[in-house]
Write an enzyme that holds these catalytic residues in place. Structure first.
Site, PDB file in Angstrom:
ATOM      1  CD  GLU A  41      -2.617   1.116   2.690  1.00 14.59           C
ATOM      2  OE1 GLU A  41      -3.567   1.909   2.810  1.00 14.59           O
ATOM      3  OE2 GLU A  41      -2.325   0.260   3.563  1.00 14.59           O
ATOM      4  CE  LYS A 108      -7.332   1.431   3.044  1.00 13.06           C
ATOM      5  NZ  LYS A 108      -6.148   1.793   3.864  1.00 13.06           N
ATOM      6  CE1 TYR A 114      -8.250   0.485  13.448  1.00 14.53           C
ATOM      7  CE2 TYR A 114     -10.003   1.251  11.999  1.00 14.53           C
ATOM      8  CZ  TYR A 114      -9.005   0.342  12.310  1.00 14.53           C
ATOM      9  OH  TYR A 114      -8.757  -0.706  11.460  1.00 14.53           O
ATOM     10  CB  CYS A 144      -4.647  -1.874   3.855  1.00 12.03           C
ATOM     11  SG  CYS A 144      -3.830  -2.233   5.438  1.00 12.03           S
ATOM     12  CB  SER A 170      -1.167  -4.407   8.018  1.00 13.45           C
ATOM     13  OG  SER A 170      -1.850  -4.789   9.189  1.00 13.45           O
ATOM     14  CE  LYS A 176      -3.275  -5.511  12.300  1.00 13.06           C
ATOM     15  NZ  LYS A 176      -2.523  -4.256  12.205  1.00 13.06           N
TER      16      LYS A 176
END
Length: 210
Positions: A41, A108, A114, A144, A170, A176
Site C-alpha cells: 500500500e 481504496k 482509529y 489493506c 498493516s 496481529k
C-alpha cells in the site's frame, strides 16, 4: 501464473528511492519467471505520508514518478500503491502498470480512522471495484482495510474476480498476525476466492510493519 510479492521497506517521502526499490523488485521477479508483481500500500510514497498529502507539489511528484515508473517497467505487470489526486479529491490508490502504461487504477474503499490511522483526514472513499485479466485470470484489487470488511471483497467477486490481491501497510501489534489470518479466512470463506496478501516491512516513526 507466477506472482511475486514485493514486501519492501518503502520510506515516506523518498519517492525516487521507492521507485528504485520497485524497479529492482520487478527485475528480480522477472528473472525468477514471475509475470505479476504486487507491491505494498502506498509503496510509491511510503506509509503513512500524512500531511505530505496536503502539498500539491508532493502529489505532482508522485504522479510524475508513477508515469515514469510505468514506462520503465516492461515484460511484467506491476500493481503499485500511490496517492491519486482527481480534481479536489485525493484517493489511496493502486494502479496496474502493464506494457509501459497505467492500465487501470483502484481507489481504496475502507478508510481506517482509529488508533494510529487517520486516513479520512486525507483521502476520499472509493466506490468501484477493479478487476483486470492477467493470463486469463480475473484479478480483483483491494487495499489493506478493504479486506477487513466484507463489502469490498464481495464487490470484487460480483465484478467477476477469480483471485483477490491485497496491498497492505498493516502495522504490527501483539497477536496481529493471528488476527489477520482469521480475517483473511473469513474473506476466503465468504467469496470462495484465493487471496494474495502483500505487506510493507520496516518502520515509520512509531509504526513497525511485519
Amino acid at each position: 501464473m507466477k506472482v511475486a510479492i514485493a514486501q519492501i521497506n518503502c520510506v515516506v517521502g523518498d519517492v525516487a528511492g521507492n521507485v528504485r526499490k520497485i524497479i529492482a523488485s520487478a527485475t528480480q521477479a522477472k528473472a525468477q519467471g514471475a509475470t505479476l508483481l504486487v507491491t505494498p500500500e502506498l509503496s510509491l510514497c511510503g506509509y503513512p505520508p500524512e500531511d505530505l498529502l496536503l502539498r500539491a507539489d508532493f502529489l505532482d511528484a508522485c504522479d510524475l514518478a508513477l508515469n515514469k515508473l510505468s514506462r520503465a517497467l516492461t515484460g511484467i505487470t506491476v500493481i503499485v500503491g500511490h496517492p491519486h489526486q482527481v480534481g479536489e479529491a485525493c484517493f489511496n490508490a493502486a494502479s496496474v502498470l502493464q506494457d509501459g502504461k497505467i492500465f487501470a487504477t483502484y481507489h481504496k474503499h475502507a478508510l481506517p480512522n482509529y488508533s494510529v490511522f487517520d486516513e479520512k483526514r486525507y483521502f476520499t472513499e472509493g466506490k468501484e471495484a477493479l478487476v483486470f485479466v492477467h493470463e486469463g485470470v480475473k484479478v480483483g484489487v483491494l487495499i489493506c482495510a478493504d479486506v477487513w470488511e466484507s463489502a469490498p471483497a464481495l464487490t470484487a467477486k460480483v465484478g467477476g474476480a477469480e483471485l483477490l490481491v491485497v496491498l497492505n501497510a498493516s502495522p504490527f501489534h501483539m497477536e496481529k498476525q493471528s488476527t489477520r489470518l482469521d480475517i483473511l479466512r473469513q474473506r476466503v470463506f465468504e467469496t470462495q476466492l484465493p487471496v494474495i496478501y502483500t505487506n510493507m516491512v520496516g518502520g515509520q516513526d512509531e509504526l513497525v510493519f511485519d
